[in-house]
Motif scaffolding. Structure first.
Motif, PDB file in Angstrom:
ATOM      1  N   ASP A 318      -7.149  -5.122  -1.218  1.00 41.34           N
ATOM      2  CA  ASP A 318      -5.854  -4.978  -0.545  1.00 41.34           C
ATOM      3  C   ASP A 318      -5.015  -6.236  -0.780  1.00 41.34           C
ATOM      4  OD1 ASP A 318      -3.738  -4.751   1.154  1.00 41.34           O
ATOM      5  OD2 ASP A 318      -4.903  -4.202   2.918  1.00 41.34           O
ATOM      6  N   ARG A 319      -4.058  -6.129  -1.713  1.00 36.12           N
ATOM      7  CA  ARG A 319      -3.262  -7.310  -2.076  1.00 36.12           C
ATOM      8  C   ARG A 319      -2.223  -7.668  -1.013  1.00 36.12           C
ATOM      9  NH1 ARG A 319      -3.580  -9.542  -7.267  1.00 36.12           N
ATOM     10  NH2 ARG A 319      -2.196 -11.125  -6.454  1.00 36.12           N
ATOM     11  N   SER A 320      -2.120  -6.883   0.058  1.00 34.43           N
ATOM     12  CA  SER A 320      -1.164  -7.272   1.111  1.00 34.43           C
ATOM     13  C   SER A 320      -1.789  -8.308   2.058  1.00 34.43           C
ATOM     14  CB  SER A 320      -0.693  -6.053   1.901  1.00 34.43           C
ATOM     15  OG  SER A 320      -1.741  -5.595   2.733  1.00 34.43           O
ATOM     16  N   ARG A 370      -2.763  -9.457   7.337  1.00 37.20           N
ATOM     17  CA  ARG A 370      -1.763  -8.777   6.499  1.00 37.20           C
ATOM     18  C   ARG A 370      -0.502  -9.621   6.511  1.00 37.20           C
ATOM     19  NH1 ARG A 370      -4.241  -4.678   7.491  1.00 37.20           N
ATOM     20  NH2 ARG A 370      -5.223  -4.390   5.468  1.00 37.20           N
ATOM     21  N   TYR A 371      -0.090 -10.075   5.339  1.00 38.59           N
ATOM     22  CA  TYR A 371       1.016 -11.040   5.248  1.00 38.59           C
ATOM     23  C   TYR A 371       2.364 -10.368   5.503  1.00 38.59           C
ATOM     24  CZ  TYR A 371       3.926 -14.742   3.272  1.00 38.59           C
ATOM     25  OH  TYR A 371       4.859 -15.719   3.096  1.00 38.59           O
ATOM     26  N   GLN A 372       3.080 -10.898   6.501  1.00 46.07           N
ATOM     27  CA  GLN A 372       4.407 -10.346   6.807  1.00 46.07           C
ATOM     28  C   GLN A 372       5.509 -11.375   6.596  1.00 46.07           C
ATOM     29  OE1 GLN A 372       3.679  -9.209  10.820  1.00 46.07           O
ATOM     30  NE2 GLN A 372       2.357  -7.501  10.237  1.00 46.07           N
TER      31      GLN A 372
END
Ligand SMILES: Cc1cc2nc3c(=O)[nH]c(=O)nc-3n(C[C@H](O)[C@H](O)[C@H](O)COP(=O)(O)OP(=O)(O)OC[C@H]3O[C@@H](n4cnc5c(N)ncnc54)[C@H](O)[C@@H]3O)c2cc1C
Length: 456
Positions: A318-320, A370-372
């Motif tokens: 999962d690259r996110s 998860r990067y936001q």
């Protein structure tokens, strides 16, 4: 460039576009911020010294022609350590791969040797590396010294910079008449974790440990905090041989697809390396904590799911996702782990490496989330720090901002003496040899993230 290469006649080199691309990259893609900042930076030539004489000629030619250079081992650094920011030469060290000597508990080897080969050679004589990164199969000895800090074995032996884990380094300076220095004692830390800005390391001397048969082991628990408590109890059970104590909150184990049969859904998992001689007391400890052993076999390479590899398995799925690197306070490690898990567990997935550090047992955390965006990252930094957890900034390539190296006056004076023209890995020391054009955008923001550092 032509005059530079003429001075290197006979030394293997390549200007092939594919080689330049591959040898200019490392694992900084782990960070979405560094990916954006560093992508596309390329060296102009890859030079591959065969021996120390070649290294001396390369150092002299770089000084004479003002050619920037980046020493490179396996290229597995994940903080952009090996990415050339100002073009120039990548100096690939992997042909310097000889063991210089091996005595009963001390060895010395050339810097380009892969750690996997070095460990195999040591084991033939009943010894092994005290510690290695989870990238042991690709990483080199010089790269571990230049860009790494700890790993498998640290739960027993401490981190690389702890006094006694490195005995001596041979370093070539970048001058028209290069000098060869032997650093010993505390001076090894002038070059350790300096991202290759302080001279080319050609040899490393280090103490070794007695080789054991390690059992790659998984123990699962219903509850993450119980698993963390077990991890600390095992890490501090001085009579039990262990090389790895790595604890993962669910759903981190879900990313370890090859281990799926041993990782039941919803369970926290401890991934361990236990000496077979102490299996019995280990099993008694597991029982007393209510854990279940799902795997206990030799040679399963379980370390390739821990330390930086945990992040890699998660990112491949999962690259996110992205991550933080933090260290829990030594005096209330479990309390802080529990509080962080309860407060932030919905947003971050915790993963812990128990490590001896500066004489204390503590846990390094590499929480995934998860990067936001940058604001979320900053908010999480602050939330961790509010619990007394220190953050090492994993999203900057600037040496002093990573939080793991104090660039004091002694370090800077050494830098100027071994590399007076500031040719080594330029752009990695903010304020000294800034990137041409300066930092901008998220790279600038990331550099300014307030890493609290790890020294205590
Ligand atoms: C999946 C993954 C897991 C990881 N796990 C760990 C871990 O457990 N522990 C850990 O500490 N790190 C870890 N790392 C980071 C990295 O793998 C290690 O630090 C490794 O030891 C780097 O070795 P290398 O040969 O690949 O170095 P490189 O990436 O080639 O170089 C690292 C730095 O050292 C410098 N350098 C290399 N050789 C020399 C030399 N001869 N002289 C002077 N400078 C030199 C380079 O210029 C660069 O700045 C991980 C990274 C990844 C991607």
């Amino acid at each position: 460039m032509d005059a530079f290469l003429a001075d290197l006649a006979g030394i293997p080199h390549s200007r092939d576009a594919a080689a330049l691309r591959v040898k200019s990259a490392d694992f900084s893609w782990f960070s979405p911020i560094m990916s954006a900042a560093l992508g596309g930076r390329l060296a102009d030539v890859v030079v591959s010294p065969r021996n120390e004489e070649d290294v001396l000629r390369i150092a002299a030619a770089c000084a004479k022609h003002r050619m920037p250079l980046v020493a490179r081992g396996g290229g597995t650094g994940n903080f952009g350590q090996a990415v050339p920011l100002a073009g120039g030469a990548v100096v690939e060290m992997t042909a310097l791969d000889k063991i210089v000597f091996q005595r009963s508990h001390v060895a010395r080897a050339q810097a380009g040797i892969r750690l996997v080969k070095l460990d195999e050679e040591l084991r033939k004589n009943g010894q092994e590396l005290r510690m290695h990164p989870s990238t042991k199969k690709l990483a080199t000895l010089g790269g571990f010294v230049g860009g790494g800090h700890a790993g498998i074995g640290t739960v027993t032996w401490g981190i690389l910079r702890d006094r006694g884990n490195l005995l001596g380094l041979k370093v070539v300076t970048i001058e028209e008449t290069p000098r060869v220095l032997e650093l010993r004692g505390d001076d090894v830390n002038l070059v350790h974790h300096a991202y290759g800005v302080n001279g080319i390391v050609t040899e490393v001397e280090f103490p070794t440990a007695p080789a054991y048969e390690w059992l790659d082991t998984i123990v699962v628990f219903d509850d993450f905090e119980r698993a963390a408590e077990f991890g600390l109890a095992l890490a501090t059970s001085d009579g039990i041989l262990k090389k790895l104590v790595s604890v993962h909150a669910w759903p981190v184990p879900a990313y370890f697809t090859a281990l799926k049969p041993h990782l039941p859904d919803e369970k926290a998992a401890a991934l361990l390396m236990i000496g077979s001689e102490t299996r019995e007391p280990f099993e008694a400890l597991v029982q007393s904590f209510g854990g279940t052993i799902t795997l206990c076999v030799p040679q399963a390479n379980i370390y390739e799911y821990t330390w930086g590899h945990t992040t890699m398995h998660a990112l491949r799925a999962d690259r996110s996702l992205t991550y933080l690197v933090c260290i829990f306070p030594k005096d209330y490690t479990l309390a802080a782990i529990g509080r962080v898990h309860r407060k932030l567990g919905a947003e971050v997935m915790l993963h812990l490496e128990y490590k001896r550090f500066n004489g204390h047992m503590t846990a390094e955390g590499v929480p995934l989330f998860r990067y936001q965006g940058f604001e979320q990252m900053t908010r999480l930094y602050k939330a961790f720090e509010a619990e007394g957890v220190r953050i090492a900034n994993a999203h900057t390539f600037l040496l002093q901002n990573g939080g793991m190296k104090d660039l004091d006056e002694k370090q800077l004076a050494f830098k100027r003496s071994v590399d007076p023209r500031l040719l080594m890995n330029p752009g990695k020391i903010g304020g000294l040899d800034d990137l041409p054009g300066g930092l901008s955008g998220t790279a600038l923001e990331a550099a300014q993230l307030p890493a609290s550092g790890w020294a205590y």
